[in-house]
Design a protein around this motif. Structure first.
Motif, PDB file in Angstrom:
ATOM      1  N   UNK A 149       0.846  -1.165   0.000  1.00  0.00           N
ATOM      2  CA  UNK A 149       0.000   0.000   0.000  1.00  0.00           C
ATOM      3  C   UNK A 149       0.898   1.238   0.000  1.00  0.00           C
ATOM      4  N   UNK A 150       0.631   2.167  -0.895  1.00  0.00           N
ATOM      5  CA  UNK A 150       1.467   3.359  -0.983  1.00  0.00           C
ATOM      6  C   UNK A 150       1.199   4.334   0.167  1.00  0.00           C
ATOM      7  N   UNK A 151       2.224   5.073   0.512  1.00  0.00           N
ATOM      8  CA  UNK A 151       2.121   6.088   1.557  1.00  0.00           C
ATOM      9  C   UNK A 151       1.907   7.441   0.906  1.00  0.00           C
ATOM     10  N   UNK A 152       0.931   8.186   1.413  1.00  0.00           N
ATOM     11  CA  UNK A 152       0.687   9.539   0.913  1.00  0.00           C
ATOM     12  C   UNK A 152       1.648  10.467   1.638  1.00  0.00           C
ATOM     13  N   UNK A 153       2.432  11.233   0.887  1.00  0.00           N
ATOM     14  CA  UNK A 153       3.468  12.070   1.475  1.00  0.00           C
ATOM     15  C   UNK A 153       2.925  13.373   2.051  1.00  0.00           C
ATOM     16  N   UNK A 154       1.849  13.892   1.501  1.00  0.00           N
ATOM     17  CA  UNK A 154       1.311  15.182   1.922  1.00  0.00           C
ATOM     18  C   UNK A 154       0.168  14.987   2.912  1.00  0.00           C
ATOM     19  N   UNK A 155       0.245  15.683   4.060  1.00  0.00           N
ATOM     20  CA  UNK A 155      -0.818  15.596   5.052  1.00  0.00           C
ATOM     21  C   UNK A 155      -2.139  16.116   4.489  1.00  0.00           C
TER      22      UNK A 155
END
Length: 95
Positions: free
Chosen positions: A1-7
């Motif tokens: 599962x990819x991680x979203x970098x921007x909050x």
């Protein structure tokens, strides 16, 4: 599962999931002291969002996500779908 970098992107996507189907969305908060990382996951069993950070000030963001989840899952829209409460019975027995 990819991680979203921007909050901001993570929060917007999580808000969409919560508003679409609040009864089937859940989130998880995981802190690893050894690595010093905080991981947030939001899922509805079809879509999984993941955000990871190692910044201490990002703990406030967890509170923001928690408030969002609480506000949406306890909103009046959910109350509208519930049946009305039964009226209390009066004690009609006389002495």
């Amino acid at each position: 599962m990819p991680t979203i970098a921007s909050w901001d992107q993570f929060y917007e996507e999580a808000e969409k999931l919560f508003t679409e189907d609040p009864a089937n969305v859940r989130y998880m908060v995981k802190y690893r002291h050894v690595a010093g990382t905080l991981v947030l996951k939001v899922t509805n069993d079809v879509v999984t969002l993941r955000y990871e950070t190692d910044q201490a000030q990002d703990v406030k963001k967890v509170e923001k996500l928690h408030n969002l989840a609480f506000r949406i899952t306890t909103s009046s829209k959910a109350e509208d779908s519930l049946p009305p409460p039964e009226p209390k019975r009066q004690n009609t027995k006389s002495k």
